[in-house]
Design a protein around this motif. Structure first.
Motif, short mmCIF file in Angstrom:
data_model
loop_
_atom_site.label_atom_id
_atom_site.label_comp_id
_atom_site.label_asym_id
_atom_site.label_seq_id
_atom_site.Cartn_x
_atom_site.Cartn_y
_atom_site.Cartn_z
N GLU A 18 0.85 -1.10 0.35
CA GLU A 18 0.34 -0.02 -0.41
C GLU A 18 0.90 1.26 0.74
OE1 GLU A 18 -3.47 0.54 0.22
OE2 GLU A 18 -3.34 -1.57 -0.17
N LEU A 19 2.02 1.17 0.86
CA LEU A 19 2.92 2.34 0.98
C LEU A 19 3.45 2.63 -0.52
CD1 LEU A 19 4.55 2.23 4.63
CD2 LEU A 19 2.87 3.91 3.00
N ARG A 20 4.11 1.40 -1.17
CA ARG A 20 4.53 1.26 -2.61
C ARG A 20 3.71 2.49 -4.19
NH1 ARG A 20 6.36 -4.00 -4.81
NH2 ARG A 20 4.78 -3.41 -6.19
N THR A 21 2.83 2.11 -3.79
CA THR A 21 1.65 3.29 -4.60
C THR A 21 1.88 4.16 -4.45
OG1 THR A 21 0.11 0.83 -4.65
CG2 THR A 21 -0.20 2.91 -5.74
N PRO A 22 1.30 4.90 -3.59
CA PRO A 22 2.12 6.58 -3.63
C PRO A 22 2.92 7.11 -3.99
CG PRO A 22 1.43 5.56 -1.06
CD PRO A 22 0.97 4.69 -2.14
N LEU A 23 4.30 6.06 -2.87
CA LEU A 23 5.01 7.25 -3.24
C LEU A 23 5.71 6.58 -4.65
CD1 LEU A 23 7.70 4.76 -0.35
CD2 LEU A 23 7.22 6.70 -0.43
N THR A 24 5.56 5.36 -5.44
CA THR A 24 5.79 5.51 -7.14
C THR A 24 4.99 6.53 -7.43
OG1 THR A 24 5.61 3.13 -6.71
CG2 THR A 24 5.84 4.45 -8.80
N VAL A 25 3.87 7.27 -7.35
CA VAL A 25 3.06 8.20 -8.11
C VAL A 25 3.71 9.39 -7.76
CG1 VAL A 25 1.01 9.77 -7.88
CG2 VAL A 25 0.82 7.07 -7.63
N VAL A 26 4.76 10.18 -6.37
CA VAL A 26 4.75 11.10 -6.18
C VAL A 26 6.34 10.84 -6.92
CG1 VAL A 26 5.84 11.86 -3.98
CG2 VAL A 26 3.63 10.97 -3.30
N GLN A 27 7.33 10.05 -6.40
CA GLN A 27 8.49 9.75 -6.84
C GLN A 27 7.71 10.50 -8.62
OE1 GLN A 27 10.31 6.40 -7.02
NE2 GLN A 27 12.10 6.89 -8.43
N VAL A 28 7.76 9.94 -9.21
CA VAL A 28 6.68 9.88 -10.72
C VAL A 28 6.35 11.65 -11.22
CG1 VAL A 28 5.39 9.13 -12.54
CG2 VAL A 28 6.66 8.07 -11.64
N TRP A 58 1.51 18.40 -11.32
CA TRP A 58 2.00 17.08 -10.52
C TRP A 58 2.22 17.37 -9.35
CZ3 TRP A 58 1.29 15.40 -14.54
CH2 TRP A 58 1.38 16.49 -16.07
N LEU A 59 2.36 18.33 -9.18
CA LEU A 59 2.36 18.49 -7.14
C LEU A 59 1.38 18.89 -6.19
CD1 LEU A 59 4.62 22.56 -7.63
CD2 LEU A 59 5.87 20.18 -6.90
N ASP A 60 0.40 18.52 -7.04
CA ASP A 60 -0.48 18.26 -6.08
C ASP A 60 -0.78 17.12 -6.37
OD1 ASP A 60 -1.81 20.68 -6.31
OD2 ASP A 60 -2.98 21.37 -7.92
N ASN A 61 -1.01 16.49 -7.64
CA ASN A 61 -0.56 14.79 -7.15
C ASN A 61 0.48 14.28 -6.23
OD1 ASN A 61 -2.69 14.98 -8.99
ND2 ASN A 61 -1.09 14.61 -11.07
N SER A 62 1.84 14.70 -6.11
CA SER A 62 3.12 14.17 -5.29
C SER A 62 2.13 15.10 -3.41
CB SER A 62 3.77 15.11 -5.02
OG SER A 62 4.86 14.98 -6.38
N LEU A 63 0.89 16.36 -3.08
CA LEU A 63 0.91 16.65 -2.09
C LEU A 63 -0.41 15.41 -1.71
CD1 LEU A 63 1.52 18.89 -0.49
CD2 LEU A 63 -0.43 20.14 -1.52
N LEU A 64 -1.76 15.53 -2.92
CA LEU A 64 -2.69 14.20 -2.53
C LEU A 64 -1.69 12.70 -1.84
CD1 LEU A 64 -5.40 14.58 -2.90
CD2 LEU A 64 -5.59 12.91 -5.14
N GLU A 65 -0.90 12.32 -2.71
CA GLU A 65 -0.62 11.06 -2.44
C GLU A 65 -0.23 11.08 -0.63
OE1 GLU A 65 -1.20 8.17 -3.46
OE2 GLU A 65 -2.41 9.21 -5.47
N MET A 66 0.64 11.68 -1.05
CA MET A 66 1.04 12.28 0.56
C MET A 66 0.28 12.02 1.23
SD MET A 66 4.55 12.86 0.75
CE MET A 66 5.83 13.47 1.56
N LYS A 67 -0.72 12.79 0.94
CA LYS A 67 -1.95 12.87 2.66
C LYS A 67 -2.34 11.78 2.81
CE LYS A 67 -3.36 17.78 2.11
NZ LYS A 67 -4.61 17.93 1.07
N ARG A 68 -2.73 11.11 1.90
CA ARG A 68 -2.51 9.63 1.79
C ARG A 68 -1.94 8.59 2.71
NH1 ARG A 68 -4.62 5.98 -3.86
NH2 ARG A 68 -4.98 4.99 -1.86
N MET A 69 -0.27 8.73 2.11
CA MET A 69 0.63 8.09 2.96
C MET A 69 0.21 8.78 4.03
SD MET A 69 4.01 7.27 1.54
CE MET A 69 4.21 9.10 0.80
N SER A 70 0.29 9.93 4.38
CA SER A 70 0.47 10.11 6.01
C SER A 70 -0.61 9.45 6.82
CB SER A 70 0.69 11.70 6.32
OG SER A 70 0.25 12.03 7.05
N LYS A 71 -2.34 9.48 5.40
CA LYS A 71 -2.91 8.74 6.56
C LYS A 71 -2.64 7.15 6.99
CE LYS A 71 -7.89 8.33 7.39
NZ LYS A 71 -8.06 7.03 7.91
#
Ligand code: ADP
Length: 406
Positions: free
Chosen positions: A195-205, A224-237
């Motif tokens: 589950e952590l790999r998916t947002p990490l990959t999205v943030v990296q890309v 791209w920055l919004d996408n990263s932020l969203l994924e970071m929020k998901r990851m944080s949750k």
């Protein structure tokens, strides 16, 4: 790993069993030895006193074991004047035995003849000078004790053999919950990593894309920055949820128990969901008429309601309805959250409380969520000694009923 553990547990069990058996065998042997000795001593006393008064009970004297007990009367010089009817050896061969007993300074003792041991009791005659000497053939007692020891040892070995298989069976049973909890932990770690790999990959890309356009302005790269932020929020949750469950598993998740008005707490939660419901055009209803205090952790109960209401809104399309009600049934507070959403198929109902279980993986990817919400809800309810029931009709809606003892 488990094979080694099973062997260890089995060997420890067998070791303990062997020790107990050894103690039992030694104890039984010792008790029997003392009993046989005491019995002999008593019989010797009786025979000696009966022989002394001239009224030996021949039936007992022979005592089934032929000539095990026998007595000899002697005069002062040690000459045999009377003997019991059954003797282990011809009378003339018993003379050395009598001599040894007479010459002994003690009234009791052990004497040997032709490698056979006898214990004796020497009592002076009352009417005439001389002695009545009662003998017991010790070899017979020793034979009985030897047989007893052999039987106990063989029995002990058989028990030990059986206990090996019994211990293996018990070790298997004892390890079953450990095995399944270990497996669950492994799955949990694997699922969490996945589950952590998916947002990490999205943030990296997305960040690589931003880096590739180094001449562009931040505003132009906001997608791209919004996408990263969203994924970071998901990851944080996700990390928060994982931490919660890890603490719950290791009993570190503590509850702050106190009396609080349950209806007020629920009203606060429902108020916070109103803007979201309006945005999604979902009618949010609540009936919290029931007054009364509840003893529990207010924050955790609110967290539970957030999980249930968040799911209800997430899985209900626009135009639908979500309702919350609170009822008091004597010692029970019953909270019902129902929606007119997509519902859950019967086959999934029992599994939705499992960690990372999401009914439709493909569709769930689009819906925000970690698959841990209901697992956390389940823990909160269980830690308040409550129960949760879910009923659902696919396409019509879902109802969660939480019963909490007051
Ligand atoms: P998630 O973060 O995916 O919502 P949960 O543990 O809260 O994780 O829920 C597990 C799954 O149960 C969800 O993915 C969803 O498929 C299903 N589910 C939970 N609540 C509802 C509901 N009210 N209506 C329909 N499905 C639901």
């Amino acid at each position: 790993m488990f094979r080694e553990l099973r062997l260890k547990l089995t060997l420890i069990n067998v070791g303990v069993m062997a020790l107990l058996l050894l103690l039992f065998i030694i104890g039984t042997f010792f008790v029997m030895q003392v009993q046989i000795f005491n019995q002999s001593q008593q019989l010797m006393q009786i025979i000696a006193s009966e022989a002394g008064s001239g009224s030996v009970n021949n039936t007992r004297e022979h005592d089934k074991h032929l000539a095990k007990y026998f007595y000899l009367k002697t005069d002062e010089s040690g000459k045999i004047t009377e003997n019991s009817s059954a003797l282990p050896l011809p009378l003339d061969q018993l003379t050395p035995l009598v001599e040894k007993a007479i010459n002994s300074p003690n009234p009791k003792g052990e004497v040997e003849l032709h490698d056979e041991a006898y214990t004796f009791l020497k009592v002076p005659l009352k009417q005439t000078p001389g002695f009545v000497i009662t003998f017991v053939d010790l070899e017979r007692d020793r034979e009985i004790l030897r047989e007893l020891l052999l039987t106990l040892s063989v029995g002990g070995l058989v028990c030990l053999g059986l206990s090996y298989y019994g211990s293996r069976f018990m070790a298997d049973r004892a390890m079953a919950p450990i095995k399944s909890s270990w497996q669950r932990q492994q799955d949990f770690v694997a699922d969490a990593s996945h589950e952590l790999r998916t947002p990490l990959t999205v943030v990296q890309v997305n960040l690589e894309l931003v880096k590739g356009n180094s001449d562009e302005t931040v505003a132009s790269q906001s997608k791209w920055l919004d996408n990263s932020l969203l994924e970071m929020k998901r990851m944080s949750k996700l990390v928060d949820d994982l931490l919660f469950l890890a603490r719950a598993d290791s009993q570190q998740q503590t509850l702050e128990m106190k009396q609080f008005p349950l209806n007020t707490a629920l009203r606060e939660v429902i108020e916070s969901f109103k803007p979201l419901a309006e945005t999604h055009e979902i009618l949010l209803e609540c009936s919290l008429n029931s007054e009364g205090m509840y003893y529990g952790d207010e924050n955790r109960i609110k967290q539970l309601m957030v999980i249930l209401l968040d799911n209800a809104l997430k899985y209900t399309p626009s135009g639908g309805q979500v309702s919350l009600s609170l009822q008091n049934w004597g010692t029970l507070a019953e909270i019902t959250v129902s929606d007119t959403g997509e519902g859950i198929d019967q086959e999934h109902l029992a599994k939705i409380f499992e960690r990372f279980y999401r009914v439709d993986q493909a569709r769930s990817q689009q819906t925000e969520g970690t698959g841990l919400g209901l697992a956390i809800a389940d823990w909160i309810i269980r830690s308040h000694h409550g129960r949760i029931k879910v009923s659902s009709s696919p396409g019509k809606g879902t109802t969660f009923v939480v019963s909490l003892p007051k």
